[in-house]
Design a protein around this motif. Structure first.
Motif, PDB file in Angstrom:
ATOM      1  N   PRO A 174       0.997  -1.198   0.057  1.00  0.00           N
ATOM      2  CA  PRO A 174       0.002   0.004  -0.050  1.00  0.00           C
ATOM      3  C   PRO A 174       0.965   1.253   0.053  1.00  0.00           C
ATOM      4  CG  PRO A 174       0.250  -0.931   2.109  1.00  0.00           C
ATOM      5  CD  PRO A 174       0.763  -1.714   1.194  1.00  0.00           C
ATOM      6  N   GLY A 175       0.364   2.418  -0.294  1.00  0.00           N
ATOM      7  CA  GLY A 175       1.044   3.964  -0.229  1.00  0.00           C
ATOM      8  C   GLY A 175       0.885   4.150   1.231  1.00  0.00           C
ATOM      9  N   PRO A 176       1.463   5.260   1.524  1.00  0.00           N
ATOM     10  CA  PRO A 176       1.995   5.817   2.818  1.00  0.00           C
ATOM     11  C   PRO A 176       0.518   6.003   3.470  1.00  0.00           C
ATOM     12  CG  PRO A 176       3.061   6.885   1.391  1.00  0.00           C
ATOM     13  CD  PRO A 176       2.250   5.947   0.365  1.00  0.00           C
ATOM     14  N   ASP A 177      -0.472   6.052   2.577  1.00  0.00           N
ATOM     15  CA  ASP A 177      -1.750   6.711   3.019  1.00  0.00           C
ATOM     16  C   ASP A 177      -2.688   5.180   3.534  1.00  0.00           C
ATOM     17  OD1 ASP A 177      -2.357   5.333   0.811  1.00  0.00           O
ATOM     18  OD2 ASP A 177      -3.249   6.959  -0.110  1.00  0.00           O
ATOM     19  N   GLY A 178      -1.907   4.071   3.259  1.00  0.00           N
ATOM     20  CA  GLY A 178      -2.385   2.703   3.725  1.00  0.00           C
ATOM     21  C   GLY A 178      -3.422   1.994   2.581  1.00  0.00           C
ATOM     22  N   TYR A 179      -3.673   2.921   1.623  1.00  0.00           N
ATOM     23  CA  TYR A 179      -4.909   2.011   0.721  1.00  0.00           C
ATOM     24  C   TYR A 179      -4.182   1.407  -0.216  1.00  0.00           C
ATOM     25  CZ  TYR A 179      -8.245   5.250   2.747  1.00  0.00           C
ATOM     26  OH  TYR A 179      -8.947   5.893   3.501  1.00  0.00           O
ATOM     27  N   HIS A 180      -4.535   0.133  -0.609  1.00  0.00           N
ATOM     28  CA  HIS A 180      -3.889  -0.780  -1.654  1.00  0.00           C
ATOM     29  C   HIS A 180      -4.934  -0.296  -2.987  1.00  0.00           C
ATOM     30  CE1 HIS A 180      -3.306  -3.460   1.462  1.00  0.00           C
ATOM     31  NE2 HIS A 180      -2.234  -3.966   1.000  1.00  0.00           N
ATOM     32  N   ALA A 181      -4.227  -0.911  -4.202  1.00  0.00           N
ATOM     33  CA  ALA A 181      -5.033  -0.612  -5.382  1.00  0.00           C
ATOM     34  C   ALA A 181      -6.301  -1.063  -5.415  1.00  0.00           C
ATOM     35  CB  ALA A 181      -4.092  -1.119  -6.465  1.00  0.00           C
ATOM     36  N   ALA A 182      -6.697  -2.290  -4.610  1.00  0.00           N
ATOM     37  CA  ALA A 182      -7.956  -2.952  -4.559  1.00  0.00           C
ATOM     38  C   ALA A 182      -9.153  -2.054  -3.977  1.00  0.00           C
ATOM     39  CB  ALA A 182      -7.933  -4.088  -3.360  1.00  0.00           C
ATOM     40  N   PHE A 183      -8.648  -1.014  -3.253  1.00  0.00           N
ATOM     41  CA  PHE A 183      -9.865  -0.164  -2.571  1.00  0.00           C
ATOM     42  C   PHE A 183     -10.138   0.692  -3.612  1.00  0.00           C
ATOM     43  CE2 PHE A 183     -10.580   4.279  -1.385  1.00  0.00           C
ATOM     44  CZ  PHE A 183     -11.504   4.050  -0.550  1.00  0.00           C
ATOM     45  N   TYR A 184      -9.306   1.230  -4.698  1.00  0.00           N
ATOM     46  CA  TYR A 184      -9.740   2.063  -5.808  1.00  0.00           C
ATOM     47  C   TYR A 184     -10.505   1.294  -6.738  1.00  0.00           C
ATOM     48  CZ  TYR A 184      -6.602   5.716  -3.937  1.00  0.00           C
ATOM     49  OH  TYR A 184      -6.040   6.615  -3.121  1.00  0.00           O
ATOM     50  N   GLN A 185      -9.811   0.133  -7.000  1.00  0.00           N
ATOM     51  CA  GLN A 185     -10.673  -0.735  -8.028  1.00  0.00           C
ATOM     52  C   GLN A 185     -11.977  -1.361  -7.372  1.00  0.00           C
ATOM     53  OE1 GLN A 185      -7.705  -3.836  -8.245  1.00  0.00           O
ATOM     54  NE2 GLN A 185      -6.586  -2.875  -9.619  1.00  0.00           N
ATOM     55  N   ARG A 186     -12.156  -1.317  -6.132  1.00  0.00           N
ATOM     56  CA  ARG A 186     -13.396  -1.886  -5.768  1.00  0.00           C
ATOM     57  C   ARG A 186     -14.488  -0.582  -5.488  1.00  0.00           C
ATOM     58  NH1 ARG A 186     -17.884  -3.155  -4.460  1.00  0.00           N
ATOM     59  NH2 ARG A 186     -18.699  -4.331  -2.617  1.00  0.00           N
ATOM     60  N   PHE A 187     -14.149   0.428  -5.362  1.00  0.00           N
ATOM     61  CA  PHE A 187     -14.844   1.674  -5.013  1.00  0.00           C
ATOM     62  C   PHE A 187     -14.752   2.746  -6.454  1.00  0.00           C
ATOM     63  CE2 PHE A 187     -14.446   0.049  -0.982  1.00  0.00           C
ATOM     64  CZ  PHE A 187     -15.587  -0.293  -0.452  1.00  0.00           C
ATOM     65  N   ILE A 236      12.319  -0.647  -0.571  1.00  0.00           N
ATOM     66  CA  ILE A 236      11.059  -0.592  -1.427  1.00  0.00           C
ATOM     67  C   ILE A 236      10.329   0.667  -1.046  1.00  0.00           C
ATOM     68  CG2 ILE A 236      10.939  -3.180  -1.628  1.00  0.00           C
ATOM     69  CD1 ILE A 236       8.341  -2.751   0.090  1.00  0.00           C
ATOM     70  N   TYR A 237       9.753   1.401  -1.782  1.00  0.00           N
ATOM     71  CA  TYR A 237       9.268   2.427  -1.683  1.00  0.00           C
ATOM     72  C   TYR A 237       7.613   2.373  -1.808  1.00  0.00           C
ATOM     73  CZ  TYR A 237      13.364   5.568  -2.050  1.00  0.00           C
ATOM     74  OH  TYR A 237      14.379   6.183  -1.801  1.00  0.00           O
ATOM     75  N   LEU A 238       7.073   2.869  -0.763  1.00  0.00           N
ATOM     76  CA  LEU A 238       5.433   2.873  -0.828  1.00  0.00           C
ATOM     77  C   LEU A 238       4.917   4.188  -1.258  1.00  0.00           C
ATOM     78  CD1 LEU A 238       5.107   1.192   2.732  1.00  0.00           C
ATOM     79  CD2 LEU A 238       5.364  -0.018   0.626  1.00  0.00           C
ATOM     80  N   ASN A 239       4.405   4.035  -2.650  1.00  0.00           N
ATOM     81  CA  ASN A 239       3.949   5.240  -3.263  1.00  0.00           C
ATOM     82  C   ASN A 239       2.539   5.084  -3.198  1.00  0.00           C
ATOM     83  OD1 ASN A 239       6.518   6.230  -3.928  1.00  0.00           O
ATOM     84  ND2 ASN A 239       6.425   4.735  -5.571  1.00  0.00           N
ATOM     85  N   ASN A 240       1.843   6.416  -3.221  1.00  0.00           N
ATOM     86  CA  ASN A 240       0.358   6.425  -3.418  1.00  0.00           C
ATOM     87  C   ASN A 240      -0.230   5.730  -4.636  1.00  0.00           C
ATOM     88  OD1 ASN A 240      -0.453   7.854  -0.916  1.00  0.00           O
ATOM     89  ND2 ASN A 240       0.661   9.550  -1.691  1.00  0.00           N
ATOM     90  N   VAL A 241      -1.254   5.184  -4.610  1.00  0.00           N
ATOM     91  CA  VAL A 241      -1.886   4.364  -5.899  1.00  0.00           C
ATOM     92  C   VAL A 241      -1.994   5.538  -6.876  1.00  0.00           C
ATOM     93  CG1 VAL A 241      -3.702   3.427  -6.682  1.00  0.00           C
ATOM     94  CG2 VAL A 241      -2.992   2.678  -4.590  1.00  0.00           C
TER      95      VAL A 241
END
Length: 144
Positions: free
Chosen positions: A7-20, A68-73
């Motif tokens: 996930p990104g620094p905000d804690g959201y995975h791509a699945a969140f954006y895909q699902r919603f 590894i870098y955690l970047n925002n989706v």
């Protein structure tokens, strides 16, 4: 984009954006359009978190850690769009001597180039010599 990668620094995975997507899609599209028009992004979108993953059980030096870098989706999506736009131009933008970033070219191809250079230097005749530098970039950084 894989749904459950880091996930990104905000804690959201791509699945969140895909699902919603019905809720998030318009905002993400507006952000991308704004970026391609103005070449700027809000600071919070470009923030990344660096995480060091150990390669061995008890790491004792930096080389035993994988960064590894955690970047925002949002940033990953815009980067992917940029990559797709640039892909057709890459062969024109990158020198034929560059081995990275071009499908079909591999870093190991450089071994052949180095062998050819060394061979031609050995076979040279005359008073002018040649010079080859070998640089070890891995050991050139800071020691901890």
């Amino acid at each position: 984009m894989k749904p459950f990668q880091a996930p990104g620094p905000d804690g959201y995975h791509a699945a969140f954006y895909q699902r919603f997507w019905k809720v998030t899609g318009r905002s993400l599209a507006d952000l991308a359009i704004s970026f391609f028009q103005n070449s700027t992004l809000p600071e919070e979108v470009t923030e990344s978190t660096l995480v060091l993953i150990p390669k061995v059980d008890s790491p004792e030096c930096v080389t035993q850690l994988r960064p590894i870098y955690l970047n925002n989706v949002c940033l990953k999506s815009i980067t992917k769009a940029m990559t797709c736009r640039l892909k057709p131009l890459m062969r024109k933008l990158i020198s034929p001597h560059q081995s990275s970033f071009i499908p079909g070219r591999q870093t190991t191809d450089n071994i052949i180039v180095v062998q050819e250079v060394l061979h031609s230097l050995r076979k040279r005749k005359g008073k002018k010599g040649g010079l080859v530098f070998k640089i070890d970039l891995e050991k050139g950084g800071l020691a901890y």
